[in-house]
Write an enzyme that holds these catalytic residues in place. Structure first.
Site, PDB file in Angstrom:
ATOM      1  N   SER A  47      38.863 -40.897  25.100  1.00 40.21           N
ATOM      2  CA  SER A  47      38.527 -42.233  24.585  1.00 40.21           C
ATOM      3  C   SER A  47      37.533 -42.065  23.439  1.00 40.21           C
ATOM      4  CB  SER A  47      37.907 -43.081  25.695  1.00 40.21           C
ATOM      5  OG  SER A  47      36.665 -42.533  26.071  1.00 40.21           O
ATOM      6  N   ASP A  85      42.888 -42.313  23.685  1.00 37.50           N
ATOM      7  CA  ASP A  85      42.963 -43.499  24.536  1.00 37.50           C
ATOM      8  C   ASP A  85      42.246 -44.652  23.820  1.00 37.50           C
ATOM      9  OD1 ASP A  85      43.461 -44.913  26.866  1.00 37.50           O
ATOM     10  OD2 ASP A  85      41.636 -44.227  27.875  1.00 37.50           O
ATOM     11  N   HIS A  86      42.886 -45.785  23.729  1.00 36.16           N
ATOM     12  CA  HIS A  86      42.265 -46.994  23.139  1.00 36.16           C
ATOM     13  C   HIS A  86      41.693 -46.801  21.740  1.00 36.16           C
ATOM     14  CE1 HIS A  86      42.679 -49.665  26.527  1.00 36.16           C
ATOM     15  NE2 HIS A  86      42.300 -48.695  27.309  1.00 36.16           N
ATOM     16  N   GLU A 137      49.662 -51.751  22.775  1.00 36.34           N
ATOM     17  CA  GLU A 137      49.374 -52.604  23.940  1.00 36.34           C
ATOM     18  C   GLU A 137      49.657 -54.063  23.616  1.00 36.34           C
ATOM     19  OE1 GLU A 137      45.995 -51.656  26.373  1.00 36.34           O
ATOM     20  OE2 GLU A 137      45.658 -53.753  26.929  1.00 36.34           O
ATOM     21  N   HIS A 181      40.447 -52.272  34.048  1.00 33.44           N
ATOM     22  CA  HIS A 181      39.645 -51.062  33.928  1.00 33.44           C
ATOM     23  C   HIS A 181      38.416 -51.096  34.857  1.00 33.44           C
ATOM     24  CE1 HIS A 181      41.623 -50.899  29.813  1.00 33.44           C
ATOM     25  NE2 HIS A 181      41.978 -49.774  30.396  1.00 33.44           N
ATOM     26  N   HIS A 225      47.594 -49.097  32.272  1.00 28.79           N
ATOM     27  CA  HIS A 225      46.174 -48.733  32.214  1.00 28.79           C
ATOM     28  C   HIS A 225      45.500 -49.239  33.489  1.00 28.79           C
ATOM     29  CE1 HIS A 225      45.411 -47.586  27.880  1.00 28.79           C
ATOM     30  NE2 HIS A 225      46.705 -47.771  27.931  1.00 28.79           N
ATOM     31  N   SER A 228      43.201 -46.906  38.564  1.00 21.42           N
ATOM     32  CA  SER A 228      42.457 -46.222  39.625  1.00 21.42           C
ATOM     33  C   SER A 228      42.552 -47.047  40.901  1.00 21.42           C
ATOM     34  CB  SER A 228      40.989 -46.042  39.221  1.00 21.42           C
ATOM     35  OG  SER A 228      40.871 -44.898  38.404  1.00 21.42           O
ATOM     36  N   ILE A 269      44.384 -42.931  34.769  1.00 22.56           N
ATOM     37  CA  ILE A 269      43.390 -42.849  35.850  1.00 22.56           C
ATOM     38  C   ILE A 269      42.130 -42.180  35.320  1.00 22.56           C
ATOM     39  CG2 ILE A 269      42.893 -41.844  38.119  1.00 22.56           C
ATOM     40  CD1 ILE A 269      45.972 -42.076  38.670  1.00 22.56           C
TER      41      ILE A 269
HETATM   42  P1  13P Z   1      40.686 -46.863  35.443  1.00 24.78           P
HETATM   43  O1  13P Z   1      39.336 -47.429  35.097  1.00 24.78           O
HETATM   44  O2  13P Z   1      41.374 -47.735  36.451  1.00 24.78           O
HETATM   45  O3  13P Z   1      40.608 -45.465  35.869  1.00 24.78           O
HETATM   46  O4  13P Z   1      41.594 -46.937  34.139  1.00 24.78           O
HETATM   47  C1  13P Z   1      41.507 -45.946  33.141  1.00 24.78           C
HETATM   48  C2  13P Z   1      42.276 -46.279  31.932  1.00 24.78           C
HETATM   49  O5  13P Z   1      43.107 -47.172  31.900  1.00 24.78           O
HETATM   50  C3  13P Z   1      42.026 -45.477  30.720  1.00 24.78           C
HETATM   51  O6  13P Z   1      42.664 -46.008  29.614  1.00 24.78           O
END
Ligand code: 13P
Length: 324
Positions: A47, A85-86, A137, A181, A225, A228, A269
């Protein structure tokens, strides 16, 4: 490698590729060990928060080192993708493409629809010149992740996905169907409470929205996304050893298993690994207050993360044995 072939196989095979975030050496070691032992393809995610924390040059060489480490562990043909990521700007995505990433995400989900398409298309046009795949997204996830904060979620509108995917040219699409998230995915008022344990029981994911999207875009790679599960055993260890995480709750694993069998072919995750790490560190430090060698608590934290990643790969995503 980029995600194209990984996703095509995952969609056909009814499993999902793990996308695990990493910020430090122990996380990376644990991810590679777990994937080498299970022969699972993997997406290593960075990220912009991770880039700030660990330094982008170091992260890139860590990822290269990860491939060599995987081979050293006896994994002859590791399938590893390095993914942003993002990404929130064209410049950030471009910098990662130029830096050797094999995949990037451009997250224009907070922008108006047409601007999201325009930004995604610009990233796609640049990235594809270098065979770098692009995740986009559509729809908004609630929750907090590094610098990304959204109060409310908005489910992806199935009626928009064909137009969005066609005009933006993205290779995969992250959708919003109720995941979010962080370690507090649902507010207590969104949940019921198990009378026996007192724990929160979250609402189900919107599988009807997912089914509609699959119908509109058959075989197109879909990404989840915020996936978790917030294992309660880690929350309990954290709380029993000086932590304070009341009502932390995640997405139940049986729902993710169901999603992995559909067009969902990448499951993100991050928080679960943070919880595993923190639980192990808190436990060691509480039991041995005199310990001051980081290897003595980061080592057990790493072991715990290996267990967690293997569990996810084998029991939730079904990606074991898919990268022999
Ligand atoms: P979590 O916070 O559920 O682990 O999600 C992580 C995520 O989507 C990273 O882009």
């Amino acid at each position: 490698m980029n995600t194209r072939e990984m996703f095509a196989k995952a969609v056909d095979g009814g499993y999902a590729i793990p996308a695990f975030n990493f910020n430090n050496m122990e996380q990376l070691q644990a991810i590679i060990k777990a994937c080498a032992e299970t022969k699972s393809p993997v997406i290593l995610q960075v990220s912009s928060g991770a880039r700030k924390y660990a330094n982008q040059t170091l992260l890139r060489y860590m990822a290269e080192g990860a491939v060599a480490y995987a081979k050293e562990l006896g994994w002859e043909h590791p399938q590893i993708c390095l993914h942003l990521d993002h990404g929130d700007t064209f410049e950030l995505c471009k910098s990662c493409v130029d830096f050797g990433f094999s995949s990037v995400m451009i997250d224009g989900s907070s922008l108006p629809y047409e601007e999201n398409i325009a930004l995604t298309k610009k990233v796609v046009e640049y990235a594809h010149q270098f065979d770098v795949t692009v995740e986009a997204e559509l729809g908004v996830l609630a929750g907090v992740e590094d610098d990304v904060v959204a109060e409310e979620s908005h489910y992806t509108k199935p009626e928009e996905v064909i137009d969005f995917a066609t005009r933006s040219g993205c290779d995969s699409l992250a959708i919003s169907i109720g995941t979010s998230h962080g370690a507090y995915k649902f507010k207590p008022e969104q949940c019921t409470r198990d009378p026996q344990t007192g724990r929160l029981v979250p609402p189900p994911l919107a599988f009807d929205v997912l089914a509609e999207i699959e119908k509109k875009l058959p075989g197109f790679p879909i990404v989840l996304h915020g996936s978790s599960s917030v294992p309660q055993e880690y929350v309990d260890i954290i709380n029993a050893n000086g932590g304070n995480m009341p009502d932390a709750v995640g997405v139940p694993e049986d729902q993710l298993r169901k999603a992995a069998k559909s067009a969902v072919c990448k499951i993100n995750i991050d928080s679960d690994s943070r919880l595993a790490f923190t639980a192990a560190v808190r436990k060691v430090l509480a039991e041995k207050p005199g310990e001051f060698d980081p290897r003595k608590y980061c080592g057990p934290a790493r072991d715990e993360m290996v267990k967690l990643y293997k569990h996810k790969i084998i029991e939730v995503l079904g990606s074991d044995g898919k990268a022999e």
